[in-house]
Design an enzyme around this catalytic site. Structure first.
Site, PDB file in Angstrom:
ATOM      1  N   GLY A 303      40.613   4.059  22.658  1.00  0.00           N
ATOM      2  CA  GLY A 303      41.767   4.127  23.892  1.00  0.00           C
ATOM      3  C   GLY A 303      42.572   2.717  23.476  1.00  0.00           C
ATOM      4  N   SER A 304      43.329   2.342  24.308  1.00  0.00           N
ATOM      5  CA  SER A 304      44.341   1.177  24.166  1.00  0.00           C
ATOM      6  C   SER A 304      43.710   0.079  23.662  1.00  0.00           C
ATOM      7  CB  SER A 304      44.941   0.780  25.608  1.00  0.00           C
ATOM      8  OG  SER A 304      45.681   1.974  25.982  1.00  0.00           O
ATOM      9  N   VAL A 305      42.280  -0.422  23.471  1.00  0.00           N
ATOM     10  CA  VAL A 305      41.995  -1.606  22.755  1.00  0.00           C
ATOM     11  C   VAL A 305      42.439  -1.531  21.348  1.00  0.00           C
ATOM     12  CG1 VAL A 305      39.771  -2.425  21.772  1.00  0.00           C
ATOM     13  CG2 VAL A 305      40.017  -1.648  24.297  1.00  0.00           C
TER      14      VAL A 305
END
Length: 581
Positions: A303-305
């Site tokens: 995801g946004s990591v």
């Protein structure tokens, strides 16, 4: 004539059967007495075992300790041994009773009702000290011994790291054809470090108390009990891990208390890049093979990591214009679907608030500059490829401390680099992007160190029995280029802003006892629960204290509904507990 043929045929059959039984008897008694069948059963030893009673003191297999030399799986517990022949002789039960605080009548009852040696320890309410053991043995009562017996620690710790052992005679003979001295019952490593270091951990000999009996269990050679011990000063070895047992136990408790049943965490010491704690959920259960997997070294949707990688690339390629604004009312595909209303945001605040549109825009611009920009920067961050320690160890050219580690991936198909929607999904850590939690922790440690990337270690030394060093695993740098110190510094600022910004996705950590820098992530899995709710992987990855980084921590909960995720709570509690350390 027919009758003679029948007799001849019958005679031949009888001779063949008789010859077969003679060969079988010779095979049992003369030919393969020490290696019978594919399992390599030692028939001589088995016949001796039938005429002996024994107390195993130590199975001879090597052990694991933490960074402070605290045992992780096995311990040596003070124990009292009583052999059953005591009921047939006169012995000083009163003197023994005074030492072990057990009534003499109870001691006599125990030996009266058993045919096997009895071992009493703390779990039986018999608390003994080193002094007690010495005084017990000074009584010189035949059949009474005070020993330190090897036991498995009751409350298991670091199960997925240490792993499990099991009996498999066929695999044993296949792996170690030159070790004919090993019993077919010898346990070998099945998972974790037990499997990785199996060749070093194999037993040389057992330590035991041995007593010979006849078919009725009576003494065969009087009441003499033999003490058989391994005289080898070098084996068994001790594998000295980098784990801190106290921190590992805290981590396991926190995940349990926050009801994280599928996921885990990785904690690295930033200075040494060593694993201080690693927990994988669900808990390891030998009866369910699905629980044997260590999810912390297996790739997951981040995801946004992954926006950390896009940010690093944007900085390195000069796309981080401080004056530029991105329309964060648009979704990742640049559409105004009414789902976002963050307005115009700078590059920095886009990272803090995790605006999808900013990073899909930057990803497309990066690929126009360099088709390999994203994976190249991911490599510079120590994020993809095998990042666990590997190197030459004796006859191993590439010994791996994490042999089951799976490398991450970014592009499933090179043609996706020319497909706008595929680029958009990749930019926010979806599509074919998969990274292991250990790799993400390594990225955070790399950023915190100013861009220097290293392999992750979980074992520091292998020690001989006498305490001397057999092998040391030195710190290894990861091959390839690093991000620039400037890029690392800018990433540190961005990761801190995630927490300090009043609308940052990590603002919860503003009250942490340490200043935290990090990045959240919510990845779609394409799965739903039985109620039809969408399931996500929920992440928080970062380092702390921000001004003097010591720990890199990644927490992930897999296949959870967004509302029920305990990821941030686990990260927060870990920071709080580490502040106490």
């Amino acid at each position: 004539m027919i009758s003679k043929r029948r007799f001849l045929t019958l005679g031949i059959v009888i001779i063949i059967c008789f010859s077969f039984y003679l060969y079988r008897l010779a095979d049992l008694q003369l030919i393969n007495t020490e290696s019978f069948t594919d399992k390599g059963i030692n028939l001589v030893q088995e016949s001796v075992n039938q005429r002996t009673q024994e107390v195993l003191i130590d199975d001879g297999r090597g052990r694991f300790v933490d960074r402070n030399n605290v045992s992780l799986k096995k311990d040596a517990e003070p124990s009292l041994v009583l052999f059953p022949f005591l009921k047939d002789i006169s012995w000083s039960s009163d003197k023994l009773s005074n030492l072990v605080n057990v009534p003499s009548t109870e001691l006599e009852r125990l030996v009266q009702n058993t045919k096997e040696p009895i071992v009493l320890s703390s779990k039986d309410g018999v608390e003994l000290t080193n002094k007690d053991l010495k005084e017990i043995n000074e009584l010189e009562i035949p059949g009474v011994f005070g020993i330190f017996q090897q036991t498995t620690i009751d409350e298991s710790v670091a199960d997925h790291i240490i792993g499990i052992t099991g009996e498999n005679a066929e695999t044993l003979r296949e792996k170690y054809p030159d070790r004919s001295d090993l019993s077919y019952k010898t346990k070998i490593g099945v998972t974790g470090l037990e499997k990785t270091f199996d060749e070093f951990l194999l037993p040389d000999a057992e330590t035991k108390l041995l007593y010979h009996v006849d078919g009725d269990g009576n003494p065969l050679f009087g009441v003499n009990v033999k003490y058989i011990a391994d005289s080898n000063p070098f084996y068994p070895v001790t594998v000295e891990t980098t784990i801190d047992k106290d921190i590992q136990e805290v981590a396991e408790d926190i995940l349990t208390n926050q009801n994280v049943e599928n996921g885990g965490l990785v904690l690295l010491d930033i200075q040494t890049n060593e694993v201080l704690a690693m927990v994988s959920k669900p808990d390891l259960d030998r009866s369910h093979s699905s629980t044997l997997t260590n999810h912390m070294i297996r790739p997951l949707f981040p995801g946004s990591v992954f926006k950390t990688v896009i940010s690093a690339a944007a900085i390195e390629y000069g796309l981080d214009d401080a004056n530029r604004k991105f329309n964060c009312n648009l979704n990742l595909y640049g559409e105004d679907d009414g789902g976002q209303d963050d307005g115009l945001l700078s590059f920095e605040r886009s990272f803090a608030k995790s605006c999808n549109y900013t990073f899909t825009t930057l990803a497309k611009e990066l690929l126009k500059k360099d088709q390999n920009a994203i994976e190249d920067i991911a490599g510079k961050l120590g994020l993809i490829g095998h990042i666990g320690w590997s190197g030459e160890v004796f006859h191993y050219d590439q010994f791996k401390q994490f042999p089951d580690e799976m490398a991450g991936s970014i592009w499933g198909d090179e043609t996706d680099k020319n497909v706008p929607r595929a680029i958009d999904q990749t930019a926010i850590g979806q599509k074919d992007v998969k990274l292991s939690p250990m790799a993400v922790a390594n990225m955070m440690a790399t950023i915190a160190r100013g861009g220097q990337k290293h392999e992750v270690r979980i074992v520091e030394n292998i020690l001989y029995k006498n305490g001397t060093n057999m092998f040391s695993f030195t710190s290894n740098k990861l091959e390839g280029e690093n991000i620039s110190p400037y890029t690392a510094s800018r990433l540190q600022e961005l990761l801190r802003l995630v927490v300090t910004d009043t609308e940052g996705t990590g603002r919860r950590f503003q009250s942490s006892p340490f200043e935290v820098s990090g990045k959240s992530g919510t990845a779609q899995t394409g799965k739903k629960n039985i109620e039809g709710e969408t399931l996500y992987h929920k992440w928080f990855a970062g380092f702390f204290p921000s001004n003097n980084p010591k720990y890199a921590l990644v927490v992930v909960e897999m296949d959870t509904t967004s509302a029920n995720a305990g990821t941030n709570a686990v990260f927060y509690d870990m920071v709080a507990e580490l502040a106490k350390f």
